[in-house]
Design an enzyme around this catalytic site. Sequence first.
Site, PDB file in Angstrom:
ATOM      1  N   ASN A   1     -56.001  95.824 -13.117  1.00 49.23           N
ATOM      2  CA  ASN A   1     -57.337  95.901 -13.704  1.00 49.23           C
ATOM      3  C   ASN A   1     -57.747  94.510 -14.190  1.00 49.23           C
ATOM      4  O   ASN A   1     -57.211  94.002 -15.171  1.00 49.23           O
ATOM      5  CB  ASN A   1     -57.308  96.903 -14.876  1.00 49.23           C
ATOM      6  CG  ASN A   1     -58.660  97.067 -15.552  1.00 49.23           C
ATOM      7  OD1 ASN A   1     -59.543  96.236 -15.440  1.00 49.23           O
ATOM      8  ND2 ASN A   1     -58.799  98.168 -16.286  1.00 49.23           N
TER       9      ASN A   1
ATOM     10  N   HIS B   1     -65.040  99.633  -9.982  1.00 47.87           N
ATOM     11  CA  HIS B   1     -64.152  98.850 -10.829  1.00 47.87           C
ATOM     12  C   HIS B   1     -62.721  99.289 -10.556  1.00 47.87           C
ATOM     13  O   HIS B   1     -62.403 100.482 -10.562  1.00 47.87           O
ATOM     14  CB  HIS B   1     -64.519  99.073 -12.296  1.00 47.87           C
ATOM     15  CG  HIS B   1     -63.466  98.655 -13.253  1.00 47.87           C
ATOM     16  ND1 HIS B   1     -62.858  97.423 -13.217  1.00 47.87           N
ATOM     17  CD2 HIS B   1     -62.878  99.328 -14.288  1.00 47.87           C
ATOM     18  CE1 HIS B   1     -61.960  97.343 -14.175  1.00 47.87           C
ATOM     19  NE2 HIS B   1     -61.953  98.486 -14.843  1.00 47.87           N
TER      20      HIS B   1
ATOM     21  N   CYS C   1     -65.627  95.992 -18.437  1.00 49.25           N
ATOM     22  CA  CYS C   1     -65.417  96.402 -17.055  1.00 49.25           C
ATOM     23  C   CYS C   1     -66.706  96.773 -16.327  1.00 49.25           C
ATOM     24  O   CYS C   1     -66.716  96.883 -15.097  1.00 49.25           O
ATOM     25  CB  CYS C   1     -64.436  97.564 -17.003  1.00 49.25           C
ATOM     26  SG  CYS C   1     -62.849  97.199 -17.797  1.00 49.25           S
TER      27      CYS C   1
END
Length: 336
Positions: free
Chosen positions: A288, A258, A117
Amino acid sequence: MKSLVRQGVVLTGTGSAVPDTCLDNHQLNQMVVTSDDWITTRTGIRRRHLLAPKNSLTAMATEAAQKAIAMAGIAPQNLDLIILATSTPDDLFGNASQIQARLGATQAVAFDLTAACSGFVFGLVTAAQFMRTGAYQNVLLIGAEVLSRWVDWSDRRTCVLFGDGAGAVVLQASEYDCLLGFQLHTDGTQNQYLKLGFQEQEKLLIDSIRVGQGTYQPIAMNGQEVYRFAVQKVPEVIEKALYRAGLDIEQVDWLLMHQANQRILNAVAERLNLPEEKIISNVANYGNTSAASIPLALDEAVRRGQIKPHDIIALAGFGAGLSWGAAIFEWGSLNS
């Protein structure tokens, strides 16, 4: 040998791509014991896009790249470097070279970068170092993930979180440097809180010679620890990057983190004393998407005119490793 000359970096193009298939929270409720209210309250996520069988990360990343190249107004043959930030490649040896071939970017060297990430932020800083020395003039940076391949769809703690997607940016050399400051960190002692580990099975080859073979296991995450880590570390790393840039938090126009969890986005903004209207968020629609989440959200914000030339953006990535980092940049083009 030609001497290397310091030069600046500007972002001149963005692009993104997501699969057509969409899974919303109500559909998830048919798979695991959960509800739309439970998911949205805890994460802010309402739906996620999933790559269908026989489709590839390579094709999705190439589509995002083509859009970014078109916005930048350059030809693929002008690219010097392609960096693909991904933890879920089609080929464990890397996909950047396949993207290079599909684009026809015959002059570009290409490689994969794995930092989960944090991958896009780490990739942005890596690209800038090549460019600031004068080694490369035009760089394509892509963040792309197919996390649906590695999700345990019977585990409601993780299956509600992740989606698939790709985002890309074009960076070009300039006398003006839009990357104003950055800070990167890793703490491997916390790796166990978020991982996608290999599980081996012993295989006897001959006599006493054995090797370990197997496959990767689904994503495992300790949500509470990751939340605690993000809320503590991300504001700190943004403040350090701002210090390196010589800027104050009041000068930031947009916070683009993020897209892991809306609660994390809000908590970080609160700690930085940034109003909610400065948060760029699309987590509700995509979930995500790991290394893809920042460039995907950036592309949407640029194309709808939310981000304007000379806006100051604080980027922050965080996740598996555990790793985290921030970059402060000014949005602009060679002509703005």
